[in-house]
Design a protein around this motif. Structure first.
Motif, PDB file in Angstrom:
ATOM      1  N   LEU A  67       0.831  -1.205   0.000  1.00 56.10           N
ATOM      2  CA  LEU A  67       0.000   0.000   0.000  1.00 56.10           C
ATOM      3  C   LEU A  67       0.865   1.254   0.000  1.00 56.10           C
ATOM      4  N   LYS A  68       1.943   1.216   0.777  1.00 57.07           N
ATOM      5  CA  LYS A  68       2.849   2.357   0.828  1.00 57.07           C
ATOM      6  C   LYS A  68       3.528   2.574  -0.528  1.00 57.07           C
ATOM      7  N   LEU A  69       3.889   1.437  -1.175  1.00 56.57           N
ATOM      8  CA  LEU A  69       4.506   1.528  -2.497  1.00 56.57           C
ATOM      9  C   LEU A  69       3.534   2.146  -3.498  1.00 56.57           C
ATOM     10  N   TRP A  70       2.270   1.716  -3.435  1.00 54.90           N
ATOM     11  CA  TRP A  70       1.245   2.259  -4.344  1.00 54.90           C
ATOM     12  C   TRP A  70       1.047   3.762  -4.120  1.00 54.90           C
ATOM     13  N   GLN A  71       1.028   4.146  -2.837  1.00 56.69           N
ATOM     14  CA  GLN A  71       0.810   5.548  -2.505  1.00 56.69           C
ATOM     15  C   GLN A  71       2.003   6.440  -2.865  1.00 56.69           C
ATOM     16  N   SER A  72       3.150   5.840  -3.120  1.00 52.26           N
ATOM     17  CA  SER A  72       4.323   6.618  -3.510  1.00 52.26           C
ATOM     18  C   SER A  72       4.420   6.796  -5.026  1.00 52.26           C
ATOM     19  N   THR A  73       3.525   6.148  -5.772  1.00 51.24           N
ATOM     20  CA  THR A  73       3.585   6.251  -7.237  1.00 51.24           C
ATOM     21  C   THR A  73       2.895   7.521  -7.733  1.00 51.24           C
ATOM     22  N   GLY A  74       3.242   7.912  -8.935  1.00 47.41           N
ATOM     23  CA  GLY A  74       2.582   9.050  -9.554  1.00 47.41           C
ATOM     24  C   GLY A  74       1.139   8.754  -9.900  1.00 47.41           C
ATOM     25  N   LEU A  75       0.838   7.482 -10.219  1.00 49.53           N
ATOM     26  CA  LEU A  75      -0.540   7.110 -10.569  1.00 49.53           C
ATOM     27  C   LEU A  75      -1.500   7.378  -9.417  1.00 49.53           C
ATOM     28  N   TYR A  76      -1.033   7.188  -8.184  1.00 45.91           N
ATOM     29  CA  TYR A  76      -1.885   7.418  -7.017  1.00 45.91           C
ATOM     30  C   TYR A  76      -2.183   8.905  -6.839  1.00 45.91           C
ATOM     31  N   HIS A  77      -1.206   9.746  -7.146  1.00 44.10           N
ATOM     32  CA  HIS A  77      -1.340  11.182  -6.894  1.00 44.10           C
ATOM     33  C   HIS A  77      -1.840  11.981  -8.097  1.00 44.10           C
ATOM     34  N   VAL A  78      -1.922  11.357  -9.261  1.00 39.73           N
ATOM     35  CA  VAL A  78      -2.251  12.115 -10.464  1.00 39.73           C
ATOM     36  C   VAL A  78      -3.656  12.714 -10.364  1.00 39.73           C
ATOM     37  N   GLU A  79      -3.802  13.940 -10.869  1.00 35.87           N
ATOM     38  CA  GLU A  79      -5.072  14.655 -10.831  1.00 35.87           C
ATOM     39  C   GLU A  79      -5.593  14.856 -12.251  1.00 35.87           C
ATOM     40  N   PRO A  80      -6.913  15.078 -12.398  1.00 31.26           N
ATOM     41  CA  PRO A  80      -7.474  15.254 -13.746  1.00 31.26           C
ATOM     42  C   PRO A  80      -6.797  16.362 -14.549  1.00 31.26           C
TER      43      PRO A  80
ATOM     44  N   LEU B 286      -5.029  16.071 -18.217  1.00 33.07           N
ATOM     45  CA  LEU B 286      -5.399  16.935 -19.342  1.00 33.07           C
ATOM     46  C   LEU B 286      -4.166  17.588 -19.953  1.00 33.07           C
ATOM     47  N   MET B 287      -3.271  18.107 -19.107  1.00 38.10           N
ATOM     48  CA  MET B 287      -2.081  18.780 -19.618  1.00 38.10           C
ATOM     49  C   MET B 287      -1.115  17.790 -20.282  1.00 38.10           C
ATOM     50  N   ILE B 288      -1.079  16.553 -19.795  1.00 35.59           N
ATOM     51  CA  ILE B 288      -0.251  15.527 -20.449  1.00 35.59           C
ATOM     52  C   ILE B 288      -0.768  15.264 -21.859  1.00 35.59           C
ATOM     53  N   VAL B 289      -2.093  15.211 -22.005  1.00 33.37           N
ATOM     54  CA  VAL B 289      -2.688  15.018 -23.334  1.00 33.37           C
ATOM     55  C   VAL B 289      -2.340  16.209 -24.237  1.00 33.37           C
TER      56      VAL B 289
ATOM     57  N   ILE C  15       9.282  21.898 -25.799  1.00 33.04           N
ATOM     58  CA  ILE C  15       8.192  22.456 -24.989  1.00 33.04           C
ATOM     59  C   ILE C  15       7.245  21.348 -24.553  1.00 33.04           C
ATOM     60  N   GLY C  16       6.851  20.486 -25.492  1.00 39.73           N
ATOM     61  CA  GLY C  16       5.931  19.402 -25.158  1.00 39.73           C
ATOM     62  C   GLY C  16       6.523  18.444 -24.145  1.00 39.73           C
ATOM     63  N   PHE C  17       7.800  18.092 -24.313  1.00 39.23           N
ATOM     64  CA  PHE C  17       8.414  17.139 -23.386  1.00 39.23           C
ATOM     65  C   PHE C  17       8.624  17.771 -22.011  1.00 39.23           C
ATOM     66  N   GLY C  18       8.976  19.058 -21.997  1.00 34.22           N
ATOM     67  CA  GLY C  18       9.094  19.755 -20.719  1.00 34.22           C
ATOM     68  C   GLY C  18       7.769  19.761 -19.981  1.00 34.22           C
ATOM     69  N   GLY C  19       6.670  19.925 -20.737  1.00 34.93           N
ATOM     70  CA  GLY C  19       5.345  19.875 -20.127  1.00 34.93           C
ATOM     71  C   GLY C  19       5.013  18.503 -19.580  1.00 34.93           C
ATOM     72  N   LEU C  20       5.406  17.454 -20.291  1.00 28.78           N
ATOM     73  CA  LEU C  20       5.199  16.086 -19.785  1.00 28.78           C
ATOM     74  C   LEU C  20       5.900  15.898 -18.445  1.00 28.78           C
ATOM     75  N   LEU C  21       7.167  16.298 -18.387  1.00 27.95           N
ATOM     76  CA  LEU C  21       7.932  16.127 -17.155  1.00 27.95           C
ATOM     77  C   LEU C  21       7.331  16.946 -16.006  1.00 27.95           C
ATOM     78  N   ALA C  22       6.854  18.148 -16.318  1.00 29.94           N
ATOM     79  CA  ALA C  22       6.301  19.025 -15.280  1.00 29.94           C
ATOM     80  C   ALA C  22       5.013  18.476 -14.687  1.00 29.94           C
ATOM     81  N   ASN C  23       4.297  17.644 -15.436  1.00 27.69           N
ATOM     82  CA  ASN C  23       3.011  17.132 -14.971  1.00 27.69           C
ATOM     83  C   ASN C  23       3.081  15.724 -14.399  1.00 27.69           C
TER      84      ASN C  23
END
Length: 378
Positions: free
Chosen positions: A5-18, A22-25, A47-55
């Motif tokens: 559970l702790k491992l799951w909560q440390s992932t980006g998938l757990y914390h990702v927001e809508p 949207l910005m990744i898309v 610019i696009g890749f920088g946006g991916l990393l930022a999100n």
């Protein structure tokens, strides 16, 4: 189980927001346009890749000690990146077409209309009290410079007048620069007839070597004396051009127009992309800046085309109005678009060298407009 559970909560998938999804898309869309459609890949891919990393949640690459934030702190508030870009662009630029046909200076000047029209528009929105659109004079001036379609100039002005808007204004300016092939053609076709688009212009006169050496020196001195606030931009631009034209420092000229500008473009693209994070981007004020920037860019394009049509009323040597759209200072993208639309009307009509005249004049014009805004508003 607790560890899983702790491992799951440390992932980006757990914390990702809508908003982040949207910005990744959106960022993936920018990369798609660059690779598949060829829309200024040198800008859109970083610019696009920088946006991916930022999100990416939890990674924090665009804040604190994150690498993208460090790039930002070094290059944008200090104006180091835009000034180095101007030097590189100068080393890549041939003033010959503009010197051979000085009338194109008027087209470059006309295309700056969008800057001052948007300044008034932003102030009008602020006066109307629209929520999220409460722009001060300094903020309005920073937004208006987007109309020149000149990312480095936009960053330079905003760093001095409204540094808190540096992120969204940089994103808007570079986005519209990259999307010139998409935004300009409908405006150009709407404001011209097919006969006008097919006008064949006379061959340009040869420009001497001495002229090309004297011009950047005179440009730097004249603009520097009249508008000291514009001296850093025009000075770096003129210096880069002098390296190109003097003929005795080929190594410096080659480094400036290749290795140096390529490195700075990568860093600047990633930095601008880092401001596409959901928290910074999905705000009413940011979206308002994007809309005003789009209006400024479209107004500048239209003003350049209309100025060319007006000039044709008083000239025997007709100008193809399409080159007026190149008066915005997106070099050389706007000139290539003018040439492309011209070829659609007349497959034997190559406008690229003619369009480079107003395109180069537009770079000078946007830098001068920036100096005027800094003098009056700063």
């Amino acid at each position: 189980m607790d560890k899983l559970l702790k491992l799951w909560q440390s992932t980006g998938l757990y914390h990702v927001e809508p908003g982040q999804l949207l910005m990744i898309v959106v960022c993936l869309g920018l990369i798609y346009l660059a690779i598949r459609k060829g829309f200024e890949p040198l800008l859109l891919i970083p610019i696009g890749f920088g946006g991916l990393l930022a999100n990416i949640p939890v990674a924090n690459m665009a804040e604190g000690q994150g690498i993208l934030h460090l790039f930002y702190e070094v290059g944008l508030p200090t104006s180091v990146f835009p000034l180095l870009i101007f030097m590189g662009v100068g080393a890549m630029t041939d003033f010959g077409p503009m010197l051979a046909n000085p009338k194109t200076l008027l087209l470059g000047a006309a295309a700056q209309f969008g800057i001052f029209a948007t300044l008034l528009g932003a102030l009008a929105l602020a006066a109307m009290g629209i929520p999220g659109m409460e722009f001060t004079l300094r903020e309005a001036a920073s937004i208006a410079i987007i109309g020149g379609a000149d990312g480095p100039t936009s960053i330079f002005v905003t760093a001095k007048l409204a540094p808190h808007l540096l992120g969204p204004i940089a994103v808007a300016a570079y986005s519209y620069m990259a999307l010139v092939p998409l935004l300009q053609p409908p405006i150009m076709r709407a404001l011209t007839t097919k006969e006008e688009r097919a006008i064949v212009m006379k061959q340009l006169r040869p420009v001497g070597h001495v002229e090309k050496i004297i011009f950047p020196l005179m440009l730097a001195l004249l603009v520097g004396m009249l508008l000291p606030d514009a001296a850093p931009l025009v000075g770096m631009f003129a210096f880069g051009n002098l390296l190109r034209e003097c003929g005795v420092v080929d190594r410096l000229a080659d480094t400036t127009r290749n290795a140096l500008i390529n490195i700075v473009t990568i860093l600047l693209g990633l930095t601008v992309g880092s401001k596409l994070s959901a928290d910074a981007f999905l705000q009413i004020k940011t979206l308002g800046i994007l809309v005003l920037g789009l209006v400024a860019f479209c107004a500048g394009t239209a003003a350049g085309v209309l100025m060319a049509r007006v000039m044709n009323m008083f000239s025997t040597n007709k100008i193809n109005p399409l080159i007026g759209s190149a008066g915005v200072s997106a070099v050389p993208m706007a000139a290539r678009v003018s040439n492309k639309v011209g070829l659609e009307a007349n497959p034997q009509n190559f406008l690229l060298m003619h369009a480079m005249g107003p395109n180069v004049a537009g770079v000078i014009g946007s830098a001068v407009a920036a100096g005027i805004l800094l003098s009056f508003v700063g």
